[in-house]
Design a protein around this motif. Sequence first.
Motif, PDB file in Angstrom:
ATOM      1  N   ASP A  43      64.749  39.637  83.603  1.00  0.00           N
ATOM      2  CA  ASP A  43      65.496  38.867  82.593  1.00  0.00           C
ATOM      3  C   ASP A  43      66.666  38.111  83.243  1.00  0.00           C
ATOM      4  O   ASP A  43      67.554  38.737  83.807  1.00  0.00           O
ATOM      5  N   PRO A  44      66.661  36.766  83.196  1.00  0.00           N
ATOM      6  CA  PRO A  44      67.758  36.007  83.791  1.00  0.00           C
ATOM      7  C   PRO A  44      69.016  35.998  82.921  1.00  0.00           C
ATOM      8  O   PRO A  44      70.075  35.565  83.359  1.00  0.00           O
ATOM      9  N   SER A  45      68.908  36.451  81.660  1.00  0.00           N
ATOM     10  CA  SER A  45      70.082  36.478  80.787  1.00  0.00           C
ATOM     11  C   SER A  45      70.939  37.678  81.194  1.00  0.00           C
ATOM     12  O   SER A  45      70.584  38.447  82.085  1.00  0.00           O
ATOM     13  N   LEU A  46      72.054  37.870  80.511  1.00  0.00           N
ATOM     14  CA  LEU A  46      72.946  38.959  80.885  1.00  0.00           C
ATOM     15  C   LEU A  46      72.639  40.238  80.108  1.00  0.00           C
ATOM     16  O   LEU A  46      73.392  41.198  80.149  1.00  0.00           O
ATOM     17  N   GLY A  47      71.528  40.259  79.368  1.00  0.00           N
ATOM     18  CA  GLY A  47      71.141  41.470  78.646  1.00  0.00           C
ATOM     19  C   GLY A  47      70.313  42.374  79.543  1.00  0.00           C
ATOM     20  O   GLY A  47      70.070  42.052  80.712  1.00  0.00           O
ATOM     21  N   ASP A  48      69.837  43.494  78.990  1.00  0.00           N
ATOM     22  CA  ASP A  48      69.060  44.395  79.851  1.00  0.00           C
ATOM     23  C   ASP A  48      67.553  44.154  79.717  1.00  0.00           C
ATOM     24  O   ASP A  48      66.748  44.842  80.332  1.00  0.00           O
ATOM     25  N   GLY A  49      67.163  43.164  78.910  1.00  0.00           N
ATOM     26  CA  GLY A  49      65.751  42.798  78.838  1.00  0.00           C
ATOM     27  C   GLY A  49      64.877  43.837  78.158  1.00  0.00           C
ATOM     28  O   GLY A  49      63.682  43.908  78.403  1.00  0.00           O
ATOM     29  N   LYS A  50      65.471  44.647  77.275  1.00  0.00           N
ATOM     30  CA  LYS A  50      64.665  45.719  76.667  1.00  0.00           C
ATOM     31  C   LYS A  50      64.375  45.518  75.184  1.00  0.00           C
ATOM     32  O   LYS A  50      63.529  46.205  74.626  1.00  0.00           O
ATOM     33  N   PRO A 148      69.291  39.167  73.332  1.00  0.00           N
ATOM     34  CA  PRO A 148      70.595  39.683  73.777  1.00  0.00           C
ATOM     35  C   PRO A 148      70.874  39.269  75.223  1.00  0.00           C
ATOM     36  O   PRO A 148      70.001  39.376  76.076  1.00  0.00           O
ATOM     37  N   GLY A 149      72.089  38.804  75.487  1.00  0.00           N
ATOM     38  CA  GLY A 149      72.437  38.346  76.832  1.00  0.00           C
ATOM     39  C   GLY A 149      72.341  36.841  76.952  1.00  0.00           C
ATOM     40  O   GLY A 149      72.717  36.270  77.968  1.00  0.00           O
ATOM     41  N   ASP A 150      71.824  36.173  75.924  1.00  0.00           N
ATOM     42  CA  ASP A 150      71.718  34.710  75.910  1.00  0.00           C
ATOM     43  C   ASP A 150      72.881  34.117  75.090  1.00  0.00           C
ATOM     44  O   ASP A 150      73.721  33.392  75.640  1.00  0.00           O
ATOM     45  N   PRO A 151      73.041  34.480  73.804  1.00  0.00           N
ATOM     46  CA  PRO A 151      74.239  33.995  73.098  1.00  0.00           C
ATOM     47  C   PRO A 151      75.494  34.568  73.764  1.00  0.00           C
ATOM     48  O   PRO A 151      75.451  35.700  74.267  1.00  0.00           O
ATOM     49  N   THR A 152      76.569  33.814  73.750  1.00  0.00           N
ATOM     50  CA  THR A 152      77.800  34.228  74.436  1.00  0.00           C
ATOM     51  C   THR A 152      78.226  35.642  74.050  1.00  0.00           C
ATOM     52  O   THR A 152      78.621  36.435  74.883  1.00  0.00           O
ATOM     53  N   LEU A 153      78.093  35.966  72.776  1.00  0.00           N
ATOM     54  CA  LEU A 153      78.324  37.347  72.343  1.00  0.00           C
ATOM     55  C   LEU A 153      77.428  37.631  71.149  1.00  0.00           C
ATOM     56  O   LEU A 153      77.489  36.902  70.157  1.00  0.00           O
ATOM     57  N   LEU A 154      76.594  38.649  71.261  1.00  0.00           N
ATOM     58  CA  LEU A 154      75.693  38.980  70.157  1.00  0.00           C
ATOM     59  C   LEU A 154      76.084  40.320  69.558  1.00  0.00           C
ATOM     60  O   LEU A 154      76.149  41.341  70.238  1.00  0.00           O
TER      61      LEU A 154
END
Length: 377
Positions: A43-50, A148-154
């Motif tokens: 996952d390139p976003s800042l979330g954990d990709g789960k 999650p990890g894509d919007p600035t804050l979710l």
Amino acid sequence: MLCSFTHLFLVLGTVAAIQVSTPSGQYGIGSRQYILNHITPNDPSLGDGKFILMTIYYPTYHKATKSLPYMDPANAKIFGDAWAYPNGSLETLQTALQPNAPFLEVASSPHLPTLLFSPGLGNNGFMYYGLNSELASHGWTTIVIDHPGDPTLLHLPDGKSVAGFDINFNPSDTEVLQIYDYRVSDMVAVAANFPYWVEESHAPFNTSHYIALGHSIGGAAAAGAASKVNEIIGGINMDGAFVSPYKNIEKPFLILNSVNHSSDPFLALNDVDHLSDPSQKDFIDIQSSWWELLSIFGAFHYDYTDAVHWVERLGIENKTQMPSLGSIGGDRMLKIVSKYTTEFLNFVLGENGCIFTHPSLEWREVIYVNGSSFPAF
Ligand SMILES: *[C@@H]1O[C@H](CO)[C@@H](O)[C@H](O)[C@H]1NC(C)=O
Ligand SMILES: *[C@@H]1O[C@H](CO)[C@@H](O)[C@H](O)[C@H]1NC(C)=O
Ligand SMILES: *[C@@H]1O[C@H](CO)[C@@H](O)[C@H](O)[C@H]1NC(C)=O
Ligand SMILES: *[C@@H]1O[C@H](CO)[C@@H](O)[C@H](O)[C@H]1NC(C)=O
Ligand SMILES: *[C@@H]1O[C@H](CO)[C@@H](O)[C@H](O)[C@H]1NC(C)=O
């Protein structure tokens, strides 16, 4: 004396409620949130990709008895600071959302396809409340998908939050491809899992027919998902460049652009303000089903989000550093986008789509660019 005191309290009680927009249809707006476990490899976003977050906007017979805040305080601070809103102003925006409101009875539900919606890069799903609540008020159900990890804050239903891309994040070409991939994969996963959710929650929603839509990279993802999922019967891309490899999706597809978004290389060369986007022509050239490309005069990229309403409702047009808003105005833009979206949805369901072949003064900002019915020279 007592009377005037009562009056005073009533006035104070209603002062802070500024609705972002006011849906025009007969139904109230229900909303439910649901976490879907879904793995995004690398996952390139800042979330954990789960997991991903589904927010469902749906019609209900319940009428809202109170307003709900439009955005959480942490997001209000982020957007407010980034775009120079007066402190505390975004916090005053309200919605008519009714979390967990009862569904319609199966027998009285309108039996419309379920809509899948993917936001623009870094945008929260809630930033499309205007369009999705308008559609729900007329009987449509939309699943808005947040990665999650894509919007600035979710903000999640359990009270936790996931931080995402910086508000000024500018992805590399490689990142664009990766983000596009997970947006498509998220839509495909939602369509695959929604039937279980509907069965478990005894909801009246359609699990055999979907229509995919989205803004910016989410609009590109709508095309990607439509090419992969048989149950998706059409799609809309709002102001997004397509991402290759382009697919012939073999289903009706509508493209709504902002006025400076052009695939015409002449315009792009001669006017630095025009965004050159050859992807739209490449996509169009290989479509075998119905398609149409419309451009909305006076609209810029963010006019497809609620942000255009934020400045207007707060009475601070031209006073923030909000990027990419045109001259069209929020109410007019929402009216146009809702109208063309609804006409397209009904066209996919077999209506004549008259609005797509007959220009009219009523919708004069909408410019016909090209389409399969009347190819432009
Ligand atoms: C908002 O408040 C902060 C301090 O909390 C201040 O630094 C900032 O200048 C204020 N912004 C505006 C637009 O008033
Ligand atoms: C799903 O949508 C299709 C196409 O509009 C419709 O024929 C069908 O009745 C709908 N099903 C439900 C359960 O709403
Ligand atoms: C769009 O194009 C017009 C005319 O070329 C220009 O004046 C305007 O600044 C551009 N807007 C944006 C947001 O690029
Ligand atoms: C309109 O679309 C057709 C079909 O893809 C294409 O051949 C034609 O060049 C397009 N015209 C313009 C002006 O873009
Ligand atoms: C905002 O700026 C635009 C263009 O400069 C102008 O047409 C419009 O009237 C302004 N709006 C307000 C409320 O000042």
